[in-house]
Every structure is written in C-alpha cells, then in structure tokens.
Motif scaffolding. Structure first.
Motif, PDB file in Angstrom:
ATOM      1  N   UNK A 309       0.752  -1.200   0.131  1.00 45.33           N
ATOM      2  CA  UNK A 309      -0.127  -0.158  -0.103  1.00 45.33           C
ATOM      3  C   UNK A 309       0.675   1.447  -0.014  1.00 45.33           C
ATOM      4  N   UNK A 310       1.864   1.205   0.765  1.00 44.46           N
ATOM      5  CA  UNK A 310       2.677   2.498   0.963  1.00 44.46           C
ATOM      6  C   UNK A 310       3.644   2.747  -0.248  1.00 44.46           C
ATOM      7  N   UNK A 311       4.661   1.754  -0.422  1.00 39.36           N
ATOM      8  CA  UNK A 311       5.482   2.047  -1.538  1.00 39.36           C
ATOM      9  C   UNK A 311       4.833   1.745  -2.939  1.00 39.36           C
ATOM     10  N   UNK A 312       3.987   0.845  -2.860  1.00 39.98           N
ATOM     11  CA  UNK A 312       3.217   0.610  -4.109  1.00 39.98           C
ATOM     12  C   UNK A 312       2.405   1.542  -4.752  1.00 39.98           C
ATOM     13  N   UNK A 401       1.180  12.179   1.011  1.00 39.30           N
ATOM     14  CA  UNK A 401       2.707  11.798   0.810  1.00 39.30           C
ATOM     15  C   UNK A 401       3.367  11.723   2.107  1.00 39.30           C
ATOM     16  N   UNK A 402       2.879  12.445   3.122  1.00 36.91           N
ATOM     17  CA  UNK A 402       3.761  12.456   4.430  1.00 36.91           C
ATOM     18  C   UNK A 402       3.459  10.969   4.887  1.00 36.91           C
ATOM     19  N   UNK A 403       2.092  10.547   4.971  1.00 38.34           N
ATOM     20  CA  UNK A 403       1.835   9.324   5.727  1.00 38.34           C
ATOM     21  C   UNK A 403       2.285   8.282   4.657  1.00 38.34           C
ATOM     22  N   UNK A 404       2.156   8.406   3.409  1.00 29.09           N
ATOM     23  CA  UNK A 404       2.872   7.440   2.506  1.00 29.09           C
ATOM     24  C   UNK A 404       4.317   7.002   2.913  1.00 29.09           C
ATOM     25  N   UNK A 405       5.091   7.972   2.804  1.00 33.26           N
ATOM     26  CA  UNK A 405       6.495   7.864   2.891  1.00 33.26           C
ATOM     27  C   UNK A 405       6.962   7.589   4.388  1.00 33.26           C
ATOM     28  N   UNK A 406       6.317   8.282   5.447  1.00 30.12           N
ATOM     29  CA  UNK A 406       6.485   7.748   6.840  1.00 30.12           C
ATOM     30  C   UNK A 406       6.606   6.458   7.016  1.00 30.12           C
ATOM     31  N   UNK A 432       9.679  -6.052  -3.164  1.00 30.24           N
ATOM     32  CA  UNK A 432       8.885  -6.783  -4.244  1.00 30.24           C
ATOM     33  C   UNK A 432       7.460  -6.563  -4.129  1.00 30.24           C
ATOM     34  N   UNK A 433       6.979  -6.417  -3.083  1.00 26.20           N
ATOM     35  CA  UNK A 433       5.517  -6.252  -2.677  1.00 26.20           C
ATOM     36  C   UNK A 433       5.058  -4.971  -3.024  1.00 26.20           C
ATOM     37  N   UNK A 434       6.118  -3.898  -2.788  1.00 27.06           N
ATOM     38  CA  UNK A 434       5.837  -2.651  -3.199  1.00 27.06           C
ATOM     39  C   UNK A 434       5.481  -2.559  -4.784  1.00 27.06           C
ATOM     40  N   UNK A 435       6.448  -3.386  -5.493  1.00 24.51           N
ATOM     41  CA  UNK A 435       6.178  -3.259  -7.053  1.00 24.51           C
ATOM     42  C   UNK A 435       5.283  -4.155  -7.372  1.00 24.51           C
ATOM     43  N   UNK A 436       4.589  -5.004  -6.611  1.00 21.14           N
ATOM     44  CA  UNK A 436       3.267  -5.806  -6.969  1.00 21.14           C
ATOM     45  C   UNK A 436       2.241  -4.709  -6.693  1.00 21.14           C
ATOM     46  N   UNK A 437       2.384  -3.970  -5.526  1.00 20.40           N
ATOM     47  CA  UNK A 437       1.237  -2.872  -5.487  1.00 20.40           C
ATOM     48  C   UNK A 437       1.357  -2.068  -6.509  1.00 20.40           C
TER      49      UNK A 437
END
Length: 493
Positions: A309-312, A401-406, A432-437
């Motif tokens: 959810x975050x990095x994806x 983006x603050x909440x995403x990256x934090x 890798x799950x970031x890229x799946x997202x």
C-alpha cells in the motif's frame, strides 16, 4: 555466546566518516537508481510526441517500468546476503546504465518498452542499501538511519521530475529528452566505481552473517513454510497480470500464443520455486531447528502487505502524477513535472520521520497511526479536480505523501530486526511487494477513473491497517550463528 555491536557513537548527520560515510554513499547510490528508474515519467508528454505514442502505450510503459523489479528485488536480496552490498550495489549501478542508454536511443515503442522493462532492475538497488545500513547502525538508531537512506534516496524521483524537463528544454528540439535521460545513465555508471572503492560491508571487526542455504528464504516452522508459499503467489500473479495487459486484450504488444507461453513459463518457474523453497526449508518438517534461531514469518507477511500500500502507491502515483496535474490544471510538461515533484519531495522529511518515530515510540504503534493517515490522505486526494486552486491541490498531495512515505520508513525500521542474516531477502520480498502494489495500482489506473484509482489505494491501506494487529513488536535479541558455529546475540532494542 557473544554480543555483536556496531558503532555506538553519536548520530552525526552531517559527518562523512565511519557509519555516516556508509549511509551517505548508500543513499546517494539509491538516489541515482531512483533518478534513472523514473527519468521518463516527467518527460512522457514530449517522448510521446517525439515517437508518436498512444495514451495506451504510455500507460504500458509505466507498468513495464515497475514489472521486472518484482523478481529483481527478491533475487538481489539473495545475492546481497551472499556476496555483500558493496559488490552488488556497484555491479547493479553499472549494469543498469545500459538499458538507460537503450531508452535514450530508442526510436520505436517496442525498443522503448524493452528498455523500460529492463530498467525495472535498477529498482532493486533499494534492497542492497537496507542490508548495508543495518550492518553499520545499532538498533536504537536503525529506524532513523534506514529512513534517511530510503527518504533521501527516494528523492531521486523528485529530482528527476524537477530537473530533467529543464535539461531537456535546454538541449532544445524534439530530442532534448534523449540527452536528459542519457545523462542519468552516465551518473549511474560513474557512481558504480565511486561506491565500490569507498565502502566496506561491515565495520572493522564485525561479522557479516550469511544465509545457511541459498536459493530461497529460510523459515522456521511448518506454518511459516505454508505462509511463505501463499505470499509468493501474488508476485507471480502480478507478472501474469502484466502479460495479460500486453496481450491482444490490452495493447497488443504480444500475440495470444506468446502470452500463453508466458503464463506457462510463470507456472513452471513457480513450481521450481516451490521445490527450491522446500529444499532449503525441509528441516522444518523434522523439527531440528533450535528454538533460539526461530523467527515468525508472519512479521514479514504483515510488512509485505503494508509496503504494497505504501511504496506500491508511491510508485504508481509518482508515475502518473505529472500527467494528472497537466490534464487537471492545463499545465505544460515542465511545470507539471515540477508541481508533481511535491509528492516525492516529502521523502526528505517523511521517510526519516517515520523511522525516527518507530525508534522512539515502537514499530507497531507507529505503523497503525501512519497507515490510518495514509487511507484518509488518499481519500482526500481523490477529491481533487479542476475546480480546486492549484496550491490547495499541492498541499493535499503533500499531506497524503507524508503518511505514505513515513509509513515506508516505519516498515523498514522493522525489516532489519527480524533476522539479521536474512535481511537482504526479507527486504527483497517486502520491496517486491511494493512493486506488486505498483503494477496492481497502475493496471487499475489504466482501467478506471483517476478518482476510483485513489479510492482503490485507500481501500488497500485499510486492509493493511487491520493486518497490523497480527504483528508483534520486535523485542530482545536476534541470535545468529557464524561459520564457526559461534552464537552471536544482536539487540533489537
């Protein structure tokens, strides 16, 4: 039994010696990989005009850009644990300059697509630095250090959005974008040598712990073995989704026969992967794993879901945001790129902030708060349309983006505290799950309205919030065994 400690000196951010030198050189390497990885996003408009690309082809390039990173992060995590981050990061930087130059010289959609697909490999660089930083910093500083590494490195995408359109304009003509992208390839190639000759894998006198077996992530119970296999499925499913997107059903890059062949290949690789995972972990079925070496794989699974959810979402939003601002507020491509960079700009503060909060207030509680904020943030971004004042839209995006990256910083404040010798592989799978997202969200973006796209991300964040109740706060020590059979305790507090 001994205690393995890295340098306990004061955290001096602007120092360039000892552990701080390793961190600074590592975030610089990560910064360059991200700049290379997202060098096309702010230039898509002019690239499309220069080559004659359709909207569907542009969206396909966005998906291809993050596809290969899924297996690459898993592979690079394994290689890093075995050979060390110094060698692996240097080789990765050098290798990835090649597809960067290929893209800069491409004249057809097929050439650009191949180069963009190969450039997905550069996104695996993040995993290497996670292991490097974890070797040099004690647990009480690790969240902050990993946050600075990740945040300042992630800023490479904002730097690309902010500078590359200007560089392209400076060269002038329809091919100015080629010089801008080629420049990032030169940066990657040059820094490969700088990194190799200026870092070491561990502080002097420290042990670099390696996995006992290569080829798959080690787990320590039957239930964890089953959960590991379950968590592998979305990675293969995402690659199958990409193949479907490129089939006659989508942009017709592949024939149906080629697409079916890709499906068959993915199934075959998955079967081999399952067999290899069993070979590495068959001791869990004999009950011969000492209690002090055990860890809970559910910790990894929860972090995977959160990074989805975050990095994806960050990868997906960074890729589409310049185009979103250009279309919503009728901006030129250079202006839209600079405005969109506000999202990634927050990495400089947000990701280190998430790591710092985790160090001070605990990994689990920090993640609960940040994941809730992430869901609310995307619900707010979904409301942006042409009736909004541009400054207000920028503030909404930056708040989200603050909440995403934090949240990303908080996730990787926990990753190195699960099992030291497996840090590269755990970071690889989580990454890798970031890229799946990213592939999932970008595919959704190509099929639904922009507002629905943001709603889907918010829903995934809510799911991640509830999985956090399965997570256990890291406490005590990690027990590792070196090649001589000596047990070392590594503090996670």
């Amino acid at each position: 039994m001994s205690n393995n400690n890295v340098s306990q000196s004061t955290f001096k951010l602007f120092s360039f010696s000892g552990k701080m030198k390793m961190m600074h050189l590592s975030w610089m390497a990560f910064f360059i990989t991200f700049m290379v990885w997202f060098n096309a996003a702010p230039l898509l408009g002019v690239i499309a005009e220069s080559i004659g690309l359709t909207t569907s082809q542009i969206k396909t390039l966005l998906i291809l850009n993050v596809a290969l990173t899924i297996p690459a992060r898993v592979l690079i995590g394994m290689v890093t644990d075995k050979y060390g981050p110094r060698l692996v990061y240097s080789l990765l930087l050098g290798f990835c300059s090649i597809p960067c130059f290929m893209f800069a010289l491409g004249t057809t959609f097929e050439q650009l697509a191949l180069a963009r697909f190969l450039l997905g490999f550069v996104g695996a660089g993040f995993v290497v630095g996670i292991r490097m930083v974890s070797e040099w910093f004690p647990a009480k500083e690790l969240g902050t250090a990993e946050g600075i590494y990740g945040g300042w490195g992630n800023f490479g995408s904002a730097a690309a959005a902010f500078t590359l359109p200007t560089i392209a304009l400076a060269f002038g003509g329809p091919d100015g974008w080629r010089y801008a992208i080629g420049l990032t390839g030169l940066m990657s190639l040059g820094f490969a040598f700088i990194y190799y000759f200026n870092v070491t894998d561990t502080p002097k006198g420290s042990t670099y712990f390696k996995p006992k077996k290569a080829g798959a992530l080690e787990v320590t119970s039957k239930g964890d073995f089953v959960l590991l296999l379950i968590m592998k499925v979305p990675m293969y499913a995402t690659l199958a989704l990409l193949a479907w997107k490129l089939s006659p059903t989508g942009v017709v890059m592949f024939s149906q026969q080629v697409t079916n062949g890709i499906y068959a290949l993915l199934i075959a690789i998955f079967i081999i992967d399952v067999y290899q995972t069993y070979q590495v972990n068959k001791q869990v079925f004999t009950g011969t794993i000492p209690e002090f070496e055990r860890y809970e794989f559910k910790q990894v699974a929860v972090l995977n879901v959160l990074y989805f959810s975050t990095f994806g979402s960050e990868l997906a939003v960074v890729s589409m945001l310049p185009l979103f601002f250009a279309e919503t507020f009728e901006l030129g491509f250079a202006q839209a790129g600079m405005v969109a960079s506000s999202y990634a700009f927050m990495n400089l503060m947000s990701r280190p902030g998430g790591g710092w909060l985790s160090d001070r207030f605990g990994r689990k509680s920090t993640l609960l708060i940040l994941t809730a904020g992430l869901a609310i943030g995307y619900l707010g971004v979904a409301q942006i349309d042409g009736s909004w004042a541009l400054p207000l839209a920028i503030l909404m995006v930056m708040a989200c983006s603050f909440f995403v990256q934090a949240g990303e910083g908080a996730v990787f404040a926990a990753v190195p505290l699960i099992k030291r010798r497996l840090t590269g592989q755990i970071a690889g799978m989580t990454g890798a799950y970031g890229n799946v997202g990213a592939v999932f969200f970008l595919t959704a973006y190509s099929m639904v309205s922009t507002q629905t796209f943001f709603y889907i991300i918010a829903a995934s964040a809510l799911f991640g919030f509830f999985t956090l109740f399965l997570m256990t706060e890291p406490k005590g020590h990690i027990a590792e065994v070196n090649e001589k059979g000596e047990v070392t305790l590594i503090s996670v507090n």
